[in-house]
Design an enzyme around this catalytic site. Structure first.
Site, mmCIF file in Angstrom:
data_model
loop_
_atom_site.group_PDB
_atom_site.id
_atom_site.type_symbol
_atom_site.label_atom_id
_atom_site.label_comp_id
_atom_site.label_asym_id
_atom_site.label_seq_id
_atom_site.Cartn_x
_atom_site.Cartn_y
_atom_site.Cartn_z
ATOM 1 N N HIS A 79 0.863 -1.396 -0.103
ATOM 2 C CA HIS A 79 0.076 -0.040 -0.046
ATOM 3 C C HIS A 79 0.644 1.199 0.168
ATOM 4 C CE1 HIS A 79 -3.400 -2.312 0.816
ATOM 5 N NE2 HIS A 79 -4.305 -1.201 0.702
ATOM 6 N N HIS B 268 0.231 -3.304 9.257
ATOM 7 C CA HIS B 268 1.516 -3.035 8.964
ATOM 8 C C HIS B 268 2.283 -2.433 10.474
ATOM 9 C CE1 HIS B 268 2.101 -4.675 5.167
ATOM 10 N NE2 HIS B 268 1.007 -3.733 4.476
#
Length: 324
Positions: free
Chosen positions: A94, A141
Site C-alpha cells: 500500500h 503493518h
C-alpha cells in the site's frame, strides 16, 4: 489468525478517514483513477504511472514472499482488515503503490501543466502519508513495513525516472512491444515465489501485471493505428473548469467505468467457465481457483482485457458518443 478481534470505534473521523485512505491502495482505486487519467488528463502521464506502478508493485509483492516477515500480532494490535492478513508484511505494498502513484503523477505533470510546484509536492506527500498511516491504523503493518515500502518505492522512482522517456518510446514504437508486454508478465506470474500455504499475493500480482500488459498493448495499438485522442481537450489543472468541461469529464468517466466493469464481469465468467471445463471443477470452487494453472490464466486474461478495454475500446466509444 482466523478470528476477528472485537473492537469499539471511539473516533469515527479517524476510523472512516483511514478506512477510506486504505482503499486508495486497493483495486477500487486503481480501476478508477488510472483509467480516469487516461481518459481525461493526458496519455503520457497515464502511461508513465501505469509502468511505474506495475514495476513497483511486482517488486513489492515478490519481496514480501521472499522476506516472509510476519504482520503485527493481534493482540496487541486490532486488525480492521482480514483479506490481506494471509500475506506477509514487509514491505507495505500500500505504501509502495501510494508513493509510486502520487509522486509519478506529480513528476509527470509538473512540466506539462501550470500549477504551483509546492502544491503538487504537498498533495503527493499528503496522499502517500494518508495511505501509509492507514496501514498502521488498521493494524496491517508495522512502522518499519511502511517506511520500508515508501523508501523502496522512492528509490525505484529515482532509478526509473531517467529511463522514463526511453521506456515510453520503446513501448510505443517497438514492433516487439505486444509480444514482450504479454510474455514477460506471464513468465513472471508463472514463476512467482512458491509458499507453503496459499497467499493472495500471487493473484494480486497477476492482476496488476495483467492490467498493465493489456494497457501497454493498447498504448502501442493507439500509437500505431489511431489518432492521439484527448490531446488538447483534456483537463488542464490550474485553469477554471467550465460546466461543459465538467459534464464531459464525468460523462467520459462513468461511461468508461461502466464498460470496464462490464468487461471484467464478462471475461471473469467466460475464462472461469472455460478453465472449469478444462480442469473439471465448478466455478464456485475457491480451492480450485487458487491453483496455479487456474489462478494465473484466469486473472491475467481477465485483467489484461480490462486494461485493453480501458485504453482502446473505451476511447473509441467516447469518440462514437461525441465525448471527445
Amino acid at each position: 489468525q482466523g478470528c476477528t478481534q472485537k473492537y469499539i470505534v471511539k473516533n469515527y473521523f479517524y476510523y472512516y478517514l483511514f478506512k477510506f485512505s486504505a482503499a486508495l491502495g486497493e483495486e477500487i482505486f486503481y480501476i478508477t483513477f488510472l483509467p480516469f487519467t487516461y481518459w481525461n488528463i493526458d496519455h503520457s502521464v497515464s502511461r508513465r504511472m501505469i509502468i511505474v506502478w506495475s514495476i513497483v508493485m511486482y517488486i513489492g509483492q515478490v519481496s514480501k514472499d521472499i522476506l516472509k516477515w510476519p504482520r503485527p500480532l493481534s493482540p496487541p494490535v486490532v486488525k480492521l482488515e482480514m483479506r490481506t492478513n494471509a500475506e506477509y508484511g514487509m514491505p507495505s505494498t500500500h505504501a509502495m503503490a501510494a508513493t509510486a502513484i502520487s509522486f509519478s503523477f506529480f513528476i509527470a505533470t509538473m512540466n506539462q501543466y501550470k500549477y504551483p510546484f509546492e502544491l503538487g509536492l504537498v498533495a503527493a506527500f499528503v496522499f502517500s502519508t494518508l495511505v501509509c498511516l492507514s496501514r498502521l491504523y488498521t493494524g496491517m503493518h508495522t512502522v518499519l513495513d511502511v517506511i520500508g515500502g515508501a523508501l523502496i518505492s522512492a528509490v525505484l522512482l529515482v532509478l526509473l525516472y531517467p529511463a522514463w522517456d526511453t521506456i515510453d518510446h520503446l513501448l510505443l514504437t517497438s514492433p516487439f512491444c505486444p509480444l514482450f508486454s504479454i510474455v514477460v508478465p506471464l513468465v513472471l506470474c508463472y514463476n512467482y515465489p512458491k509458499l507453503d500455504y496459499y497467499s493472495p499475493t500471487r493473484g494480486d500480482t497477476t492482476t496488476i501485471l495483467g492490467a498493465a500488459a493489456g494497457a501497454t498493448v493498447g498504448f502501442w495499438l493507439n500509437h500505431q493505428y489511431a489518432a492521439s485522442a484527448y490531446t488538447g481537450k483534456s483537463v488542464q489543472p490550474g485553469f477554471p473548469l467550465i460546466t461543459s468541461t465538467v459534464v464531459f469529464v464525468l460523462a467520459r468517466f462513468f461511461v468508461g467505468i461502466l464498460v470496464v466493469l462490464l468487461t471484467r464481469w464478462v471475461m471473469k465468467s467466460v475464462v472461469l467457465g472455460m478453465l472449469g471445463y478444462r480442469y473439471k471443477f465448478p466455478t464456485g470452487d475457491l480451492a480450485a481457483r487458487r491453483r496455479l494453472e487456474v489462478e494465473v490464466p484466469y486473472k491475467f486474461v481477465t485483467y489484461s482485457s480490462v486494461g485493453f478495454t480501458a485504453t482502446v475500446i473505451v476511447p473509441q466509444l467516447h469518440e462514437l458518443l461525441g465525448l471527445m
